[in-house]
Design a protein around this motif. Structure first.
Motif, short mmCIF file in Angstrom:
data_model
loop_
_atom_site.label_atom_id
_atom_site.label_comp_id
_atom_site.label_asym_id
_atom_site.label_seq_id
_atom_site.Cartn_x
_atom_site.Cartn_y
_atom_site.Cartn_z
N GLU A 89 7.06 1.88 -6.55
CA GLU A 89 7.56 0.59 -6.06
C GLU A 89 6.37 -0.35 -5.81
OE1 GLU A 89 10.29 -1.28 -5.04
OE2 GLU A 89 8.91 -2.67 -4.06
N THR A 90 6.40 -1.51 -6.47
CA THR A 90 5.34 -2.51 -6.24
C THR A 90 5.92 -3.93 -6.29
OG1 THR A 90 4.74 -2.82 -8.58
CG2 THR A 90 3.58 -1.08 -7.41
N ILE A 92 20.53 -0.47 -1.55
CA ILE A 92 21.91 -0.01 -1.30
C ILE A 92 21.93 1.50 -1.12
CG2 ILE A 92 24.20 0.26 -2.36
CD1 ILE A 92 23.83 -2.51 -3.63
N LEU A 93 21.27 2.22 -2.03
CA LEU A 93 21.32 3.68 -1.95
C LEU A 93 20.58 4.19 -0.71
CD1 LEU A 93 21.01 4.55 -5.72
CD2 LEU A 93 23.04 4.61 -4.28
N GLY A 118 12.63 3.82 8.57
CA GLY A 118 11.64 4.02 7.51
C GLY A 118 12.19 3.72 6.13
N LEU A 119 13.51 3.63 6.01
CA LEU A 119 14.09 3.33 4.70
C LEU A 119 14.67 1.92 4.63
CD1 LEU A 119 15.86 6.67 3.67
CD2 LEU A 119 13.62 5.82 3.01
N MET A 136 13.83 5.14 -2.06
CA MET A 136 15.04 4.46 -2.55
C MET A 136 14.98 4.22 -4.06
SD MET A 136 14.62 0.63 -0.98
CE MET A 136 13.82 -0.70 -1.93
N ILE A 137 13.77 4.09 -4.59
CA ILE A 137 13.62 3.86 -6.03
C ILE A 137 13.90 5.15 -6.80
CG2 ILE A 137 12.00 3.07 -7.85
CD1 ILE A 137 13.05 0.94 -5.64
N ALA A 138 13.54 6.29 -6.20
CA ALA A 138 13.87 7.57 -6.83
C ALA A 138 15.39 7.77 -6.85
CB ALA A 138 13.20 8.72 -6.07
N LEU A 139 16.06 7.41 -5.75
CA LEU A 139 17.52 7.56 -5.70
C LEU A 139 18.19 6.71 -6.78
CD1 LEU A 139 18.08 7.30 -1.81
CD2 LEU A 139 18.02 9.39 -3.19
#
Ligand code: KG4
Ligand code: ZN
Length: 392
Positions: free
Chosen positions: A7-8, A161-162, A355-356, A363-366
């Motif tokens: 994530e960037t 969202i996730l 933290g989320l 969240m990007i992995a999800l």
């Protein structure tokens, strides 16, 4: 499968490694490694994110964060002999022109460490700041090429969202939600209401016409002399003002923009301007600032409650997912968890775990896992692009 996520999109550089067992959306997730570096202190002096600085910082931090993540996951293995790279030319093609420093850091990394056994890379391709996004996207392309793994391009907002329904307390899995659902996405760059009829189906039903709600928090914070990003301080001050029952700062209440517009859109720039007029040329005491923070939040909360109620009514949704950095606000959480339920008792409301809420790579992995079926094979990554205005 094991997913490396990147994530960037704004001012956090983040890399995670997640192990997934099962199919989306009923999989079990295990966080093997997670590293994040925030640039907020650096951007504070500009009162916002300075894009070229963000790009340079991402480029400097991402390889060290990758190493940290792999190490934490127990997957950082040094080569017995540093080897020349077989795909040197392909890596140069991806990085040499736009990310020269990143190229040399990555080459050194690849010569030193074995390819870890991962199955996919998930990377934010938008929305966000283009120069910042490109660092992550180019890095993902280069890694995918070097390691021969596929890439899932991820929408940052789908990640938010996730994150909000990721249950990290009990089982590290997504909670089963009832559709249709409404997502309220409130961050530094976005204020949106989204209708979801099923997984992967997103219909934008409302959005801000000017400033995002987080942007308004940050601008008002700046007017009051708080450090950037000031959303958290506004929220804390507002809670204090409520506890101390401070009277309103202005004789006339602040505006509630678009409260009666009859649609699901928002506008926050007028509210920020009203605060500016209320405070200009005044010598504010600390108590005044605390009262203004509360007055401002009362206006924001009233508008959010009204629009969310209307969105739930028009869609018939029984699920509300609140995501994005501003969802960390205690005042907003309380309003949506208690006041909203007085009129909508059957609605389930979800917020991200601590933290989320703000930007992260878990969240990007999800979101990458949700898209695993359509990921781009390593051989086709040259088509991947950052899209600053990517929509859900
Ligand atoms: O999602 P995010 O980390 O980045 C973007 O994608 O924009 O959101 C950042 C925003 C900032 O405007 C920040 O002031 C706000 O979230 N924020 C908060 C709180 N924590 C972060 N706003 C209100 N209360 C908080 N506790
Ligand atoms: Zn965000």
């Amino acid at each position: 499968m094991k997913i490396l996520s990147i994530e960037t999109s704004a001012d956090e550089t983040a890399v995670s490694l997640i192990q997934v067992t099962g199919e989306f959306p009923t999989a079990q997730y295990e966080i093997l490694g997670n590293a994040l570096s925030s640039q907020v202190d650096m951007h504070a002096q500009y009162g916002g994110i300075f894009p070229s600085l963000a790009k340079r910082e991402h480029a400097g931090k991402i390889v060290p964060l990758l190493i940290k993540t792999l190490e934490e996951a127990g997957m950082l293995e040094e080569k017995s002999l540093p080897e020349p790279l077989s795909n040197e030319h392909a890596l140069e093609e991806i990085l040499a022109e736009r990310e020269p420093e990143l190229l040399s850091a990555l080459q050194k990394f690849l010569r030193t460490y074995e390819a870890p056994e991962i199955d996919m890379i998930a990377v934010t391709t938008g929305p966000g700041l283009a120069p910042a996004l490109w660092v992550g996207v180019n890095f993902a392309k280069a890694l995918a090429t070097a390691w021969n793994v596929k890439v899932a391009p991820v929408n940052h907002m789908e990640g938010h969202i996730l994150a909000s329904i990721f249950d990290v307390v009990e089982d590290d899995e997504l909670v089963p939600i009832e559709f249709p659902a409404v997502a309220l996405l409130i961050s530094g760059g976005h204020t949106e209401l989204v209708k979801m009829d099923r997984w992967g189906s997103y219909e934008k039903i409302g959005q801000t016409r000017d400033d995002a709600v987080g942007e308004a928090f940050d601008k008002v914070a700046r007017l009051l002399g708080f450090a950037y990003p000031g959303g958290k301080e506004i929220d804390e001050r507002a809670a204090l003002a409520r506890k101390q029952n401070l009277p309103p700062f202005t004789d006339k209440p602040l505006p509630r923009p678009m409260l009666h517009s009859g649609d699901l859109d928002f506008s926050f720039s007028g509210l920020k301007t009203a605060v500016r007029y209320a405070v200009q040329d005044k010598d504010l005491s600390d108590n005044d600032k605390t009262a203004i923070a509360r007055d401002f939040m009362d206006a924001v909360i009233e508008v959010l409650l009204k629009k969310v109620s209307a969105a739930l009514e028009t869609t018939g949704a029984k699920t509300l997912i609140v995501g994005g950095g501003v969802s960390a606000s205690r005042g907003i959480r309380t309003a949506l968890n208690t006041t909203l339920l007085e009129t909508h008792p059957n609605v389930e409301v979800y917020f991200p775990a601590p933290g989320l809420s703000t930007d992260n790579s878990i969240m990007i992995a999800l979101a990458g896992h949700a898209k695993a079926g359509t990921a781009t094979p390593a051989g086709s990554v040259s088509n991947l692009r950052a899209d600053a205005n990517k929509s859900l």
